[in-house]
Design an enzyme around this catalytic site. Structure first.
Site, short mmCIF file in Angstrom:
data_model
loop_
_atom_site.label_atom_id
_atom_site.label_comp_id
_atom_site.label_asym_id
_atom_site.label_seq_id
_atom_site.Cartn_x
_atom_site.Cartn_y
_atom_site.Cartn_z
CG PHE A 147 42.97 28.11 56.00
CD1 PHE A 147 43.22 29.47 55.99
CD2 PHE A 147 42.79 27.46 54.80
CE1 PHE A 147 43.29 30.18 54.81
CE2 PHE A 147 42.86 28.16 53.60
CZ PHE A 147 43.11 29.53 53.61
CG ASP A 188 35.37 32.91 54.16
OD1 ASP A 188 35.36 33.57 55.22
OD2 ASP A 188 35.81 33.35 53.10
#
Length: 241
Positions: free
Chosen positions: A222, A149
């Site tokens: 991602f 993240d």
């Protein structure tokens, strides 16, 4: 990779608590149990006794893996698509895939069985606690942190995983020659990673800067999202000295 909260995950969209950094270690978050597909739920329940690890006071790394095993810790495995690809391409290495996203672990177990893979073990736990309390020093062949993240806002940077206390801890668990491999699609996080990793005296930058993208690292979900936004993908590969 993983869609889970710091320090295990990547690009979390769930509310999370603020991490607490103490002299002992960083404390992170509770497991997230979002909706799980029936096939993943069935695999989780049936395969966990064989391939899942319960990380508690009775867990012993040495007896679980054996001294001769080449074990790589993957922090934030998400739905496990990249984990499966890496395990299939390198059967001599055991991947310990860690996440707090329960449905993703079920999917990973299901897909490993479908491909006949026997070199993946999974754990639902906090990676910092795992490294601090349950993995001996100089026992891992590698640690992989792919697309954690980014916590892009300035006030959120303190939540990022790749910070000096974590890097020092992670390095201590690597064997001499073992690698810490990170990847991100956020340039300012990549710059921070490079600064923090370069400052750790027990690690050596294998490329003197950002690394060329290894051909063996699968493109993650991602990563594809980052590429669609014209983000630059940066890999960093450091070896324990």
């Amino acid at each position: 990779m993983a869609n889970a909260a710091y320090p295990l995950g990547v690009h979390s969209t769930s509310p999370v608590d603020e991490p607490v950094i103490t002299d002992r270690h960083i404390r992170s978050f509770h497991a997230r149990r979002s909706r799980i597909r029936p096939s993943a739920k069935e695999a989780l329940e049936r395969l966990w006794p064989q391939w899942g690890l319960t990380i508690d006071g009775d867990f012993d790394f040495a007896s679980t893996f054996g001294e001769s095993d080449s074990v790589v810790l993957e922090i934030g495995c998400g739905m496990g698509d990249a984990t499966v690809a890496m395990a299939a391409n390198d059967p001599s290495t055991t991947i310990l895939a860690v996440d707090v996203h329960t449905p993703g672990l079920g999917v990973l177990l299901r897909d490993c069985e479908r491909q006949g893979l026997t070199n993946v073990r999974v754990a639902e736990c906090d990676a910092v606690t795992l490294l601090t309390d349950h993995i001996p020093v100089e026992s891992l062949a590698g640690i992989r942190v792919y697309f954690p993240d980014p916590w892009p806002k300035q006030r959120q940077h303190k939540r990022r995983l790749i910070q000096p206390p974590f890097v020092e801890l992670a390095s201590s668990r690597l064997r001499v020659g073992g690698t810490l491999h990170c990847a991100t699609d956020w340039q300012n996080y990549a710059d921070q990673m490079l600064e923090v990793l370069d400052a750790e005296p027990t690690l050596h930058n294998q490329y003197g800067g950002f690394a060329p993208r290894p051909a063996w690292r699968p493109v993650t979900r991602f990563e594809r999202k980052g590429l669609a936004k014209d983000h630059t993908i940066n890999d960093l590969v450091f070896a324990r000295v």
